[in-house]
Design an enzyme around this catalytic site. Sequence first.
Site, mmCIF file in Angstrom:
data_model
loop_
_atom_site.group_PDB
_atom_site.id
_atom_site.type_symbol
_atom_site.label_atom_id
_atom_site.label_comp_id
_atom_site.label_asym_id
_atom_site.label_seq_id
_atom_site.Cartn_x
_atom_site.Cartn_y
_atom_site.Cartn_z
ATOM 1 N N CYS A 72 0.833 -1.191 0.000
ATOM 2 C CA CYS A 72 0.000 0.000 0.000
ATOM 3 C C CYS A 72 0.874 1.249 0.000
ATOM 4 C CB CYS A 72 -0.853 -0.061 1.265
ATOM 5 S SG CYS A 72 -2.034 1.229 1.408
ATOM 6 N N CYS A 78 -0.032 5.839 7.297
ATOM 7 C CA CYS A 78 -1.309 5.396 7.868
ATOM 8 C C CYS A 78 -1.070 4.587 9.138
ATOM 9 C CB CYS A 78 -2.035 4.553 6.821
ATOM 10 S SG CYS A 78 -3.415 3.619 7.455
ATOM 11 N N CYS A 81 -2.031 -0.385 9.357
ATOM 12 C CA CYS A 81 -1.256 -1.623 9.218
ATOM 13 C C CYS A 81 0.151 -1.419 9.751
ATOM 14 C CB CYS A 81 -1.188 -2.037 7.756
ATOM 15 S SG CYS A 81 -2.767 -2.504 7.106
ATOM 16 N N CYS A 160 -8.298 1.480 0.598
ATOM 17 C CA CYS A 160 -7.472 0.750 1.557
ATOM 18 C C CYS A 160 -7.221 -0.658 1.016
ATOM 19 C CB CYS A 160 -8.210 0.685 2.883
ATOM 20 S SG CYS A 160 -7.566 -0.541 4.033
ATOM 21 N N GLN A 283 -17.718 -8.988 13.275
ATOM 22 C CA GLN A 283 -16.326 -9.319 12.963
ATOM 23 C C GLN A 283 -15.959 -8.792 11.578
ATOM 24 O OE1 GLN A 283 -14.142 -10.945 14.949
ATOM 25 N NE2 GLN A 283 -15.454 -11.743 16.574
ATOM 26 N N TYR A 312 -20.496 -12.225 26.562
ATOM 27 C CA TYR A 312 -20.005 -11.172 25.646
ATOM 28 C C TYR A 312 -20.390 -11.581 24.218
ATOM 29 C CZ TYR A 312 -16.856 -10.332 29.642
ATOM 30 O OH TYR A 312 -16.312 -10.117 30.882
ATOM 31 N N GLU A 333 -24.925 -9.988 26.770
ATOM 32 C CA GLU A 333 -24.214 -8.894 26.101
ATOM 33 C C GLU A 333 -24.696 -7.565 26.683
ATOM 34 O OE1 GLU A 333 -21.972 -8.051 23.511
ATOM 35 O OE2 GLU A 333 -22.714 -6.021 23.809
ATOM 36 N N ASP A 383 -15.990 -14.261 25.106
ATOM 37 C CA ASP A 383 -15.303 -13.528 24.028
ATOM 38 C C ASP A 383 -15.262 -12.051 24.418
ATOM 39 O OD1 ASP A 383 -14.242 -12.564 21.684
ATOM 40 O OD2 ASP A 383 -15.967 -13.041 20.429
ATOM 41 N N CYS A 410 -9.066 -11.331 22.101
ATOM 42 C CA CYS A 410 -8.380 -10.462 21.141
ATOM 43 C C CYS A 410 -7.169 -9.806 21.782
ATOM 44 C CB CYS A 410 -9.347 -9.415 20.588
ATOM 45 S SG CYS A 410 -10.194 -8.483 21.849
HETATM 46 N N1 SAH Z 1 -18.788 -12.718 20.356
HETATM 47 C C1 SAH Z 1 -19.156 -11.587 19.555
HETATM 48 C C2 SAH Z 1 -18.716 -10.238 20.140
HETATM 49 C C3 SAH Z 1 -17.339 -10.145 20.699
HETATM 50 S S1 SAH Z 1 -16.770 -8.498 20.986
HETATM 51 C C4 SAH Z 1 -18.641 -11.758 18.147
HETATM 52 O O1 SAH Z 1 -17.805 -12.622 17.857
HETATM 53 O O2 SAH Z 1 -19.080 -11.024 17.258
HETATM 54 C C5 SAH Z 1 -17.041 -8.276 22.693
HETATM 55 C C6 SAH Z 1 -18.461 -7.896 23.037
HETATM 56 O O3 SAH Z 1 -18.511 -7.718 24.455
HETATM 57 C C7 SAH Z 1 -18.970 -6.602 22.448
HETATM 58 O O4 SAH Z 1 -20.174 -6.867 21.783
HETATM 59 C C8 SAH Z 1 -19.201 -5.680 23.667
HETATM 60 O O5 SAH Z 1 -20.304 -4.835 23.515
HETATM 61 C C9 SAH Z 1 -19.439 -6.679 24.764
HETATM 62 N N2 SAH Z 1 -19.161 -6.256 26.157
HETATM 63 C C10 SAH Z 1 -18.236 -5.404 26.615
HETATM 64 N N3 SAH Z 1 -18.234 -5.366 27.953
HETATM 65 C C11 SAH Z 1 -19.179 -6.249 28.366
HETATM 66 C C12 SAH Z 1 -19.641 -6.677 29.649
HETATM 67 N N4 SAH Z 1 -19.122 -6.193 30.773
HETATM 68 N N5 SAH Z 1 -20.620 -7.605 29.698
HETATM 69 C C13 SAH Z 1 -21.146 -8.124 28.561
HETATM 70 N N6 SAH Z 1 -20.752 -7.739 27.321
HETATM 71 C C14 SAH Z 1 -19.786 -6.823 27.220
#
Ligand code: SAH
Length: 455
Positions: A72, A78, A81, A160, A283, A312, A333, A383, A410
Amino acid sequence: MFEKNQILEVLIEDITDTGEGIGHVNGITLFVKNAIPGDRCRVRVLKAKKTYAFAKVEEMLTLAPGRVTPACEVASMCGGCQLSYMSYEEQLRLKEKKVRDCITRIGGFTDAEILPIIGMDEPTAYRNKGQFPVGEGRDGRPVLGFYAGRSHRIIPTEGCGMLWKGHEEILSVVRRFLETSGVKPYCEETGKGLLRHVLIRKGFATGEIIVCLIINGDKLPNAGMLWEALCRVPGVVGLCLNVNKEQTNVILGDRLIPLYGKAYIKDYIGDICFEISPMSFYQVNPVQTKVLYDTALSFAGLTGTETVWDLYCGIGTISLFLAKAAGKVYGVEIVPEAIADAKKNASLNGITNAEFFVGAAEEVFPRLVKERPDIGADVIVVDPPRKGCDSVLLETMLRMNPRRIVYVSCDPATLARDLRLLCEKDYRLEKVQPVDQFPGSVHVETVVLMSRDKE
Ligand code: SAH
């Protein structure tokens, strides 16, 4: 201590979490942008402190073995990346090492099974979503592009390299609209002007594209003109506005105004269909998301009868992906709109064994399992965002005594911290699978399986 503008020679030995090269001269740590481990370079000191300094490359003396010319043209400016100077093999090696280091050093696991990282065959044009800031150039003309690293200076770009091929056409339509419609770009310093950001998102499985303009107001003058031009771009199904009148770094405001066409796109992960609003978390790398969820599914080891918690859960992507293989799935969530999407997506797919709850996982999960002790937990999937899981949540997970825990993360550092606590007594760390969701960037995703020792 070095002085500003001092010239030094340094060998880059390592790289920071934000992608700067790290080297040492006379016991002082140097952080050098756009330099990678193995580079030997002459640098100019930009800012000096007692024990460390920031510097920029003046001349490359020896290039690192894995160094490549970025694909790029704006890579050096930027902030997106950070690893664009590394071959993809080197990037993968670095990410795998990052996971291994965290698991060993922070987690204290000396003999963990860390599987080879799963990378992409084609690590470009993988992103399904882009957000482009809009501003005014020095000549007063509107610019549309990317923020330079650690700053809010806009680097104008045609597009991009990580975003799907063809998105450039949408940007040029918006650029032309800005030049001809009288709509003014937003100015961060004064808080004046209208158009702040352009958000675009594409469902790779369906080809559907949505365009959302984030504006500092309630109306977009001449919006019909823009829609007419966007309709000529193949795939575009809708145009929305998002209202953000705050003087803030946060891109999106709370209010979505559908203007033309649909207010969402459809996409598939595996055979599950999702409706995704421009405001929902989704995602960004569909190919690797499938890999990630398949890994989570296989680690969950479901036989069709289990009670699974997906904490989450966002818009319920993992929950719905697991539902077919489970007895019952419960998702938790914190964002109410995401849960509304999760419920809608469950019914869209005719999935009836998934139930969703709004609230902080660390509050809702302990409360629910107390109120409804009959529910139980065979498998718990988490997650969390980068900061990892709350300690109350981790304790509740342990108390529920599930057969397996699947942790999707992550951030390897907070992951390792949480694993240490989870594996203190009854749980064993079984497998660690790093997955590259973000080629070009320093980020790495990891799926971990823990199981109860006694089995
Ligand atoms: N598993 C989903 C989202 C993962 S991202 C996927 O793969 O698409 C993490 C998520 O956690 C987000 O949606 C965010 O809004 C949520 N989050 C953040 N803090 C939180 C909490 N204390 N309790 C519940 N969810 C939460």
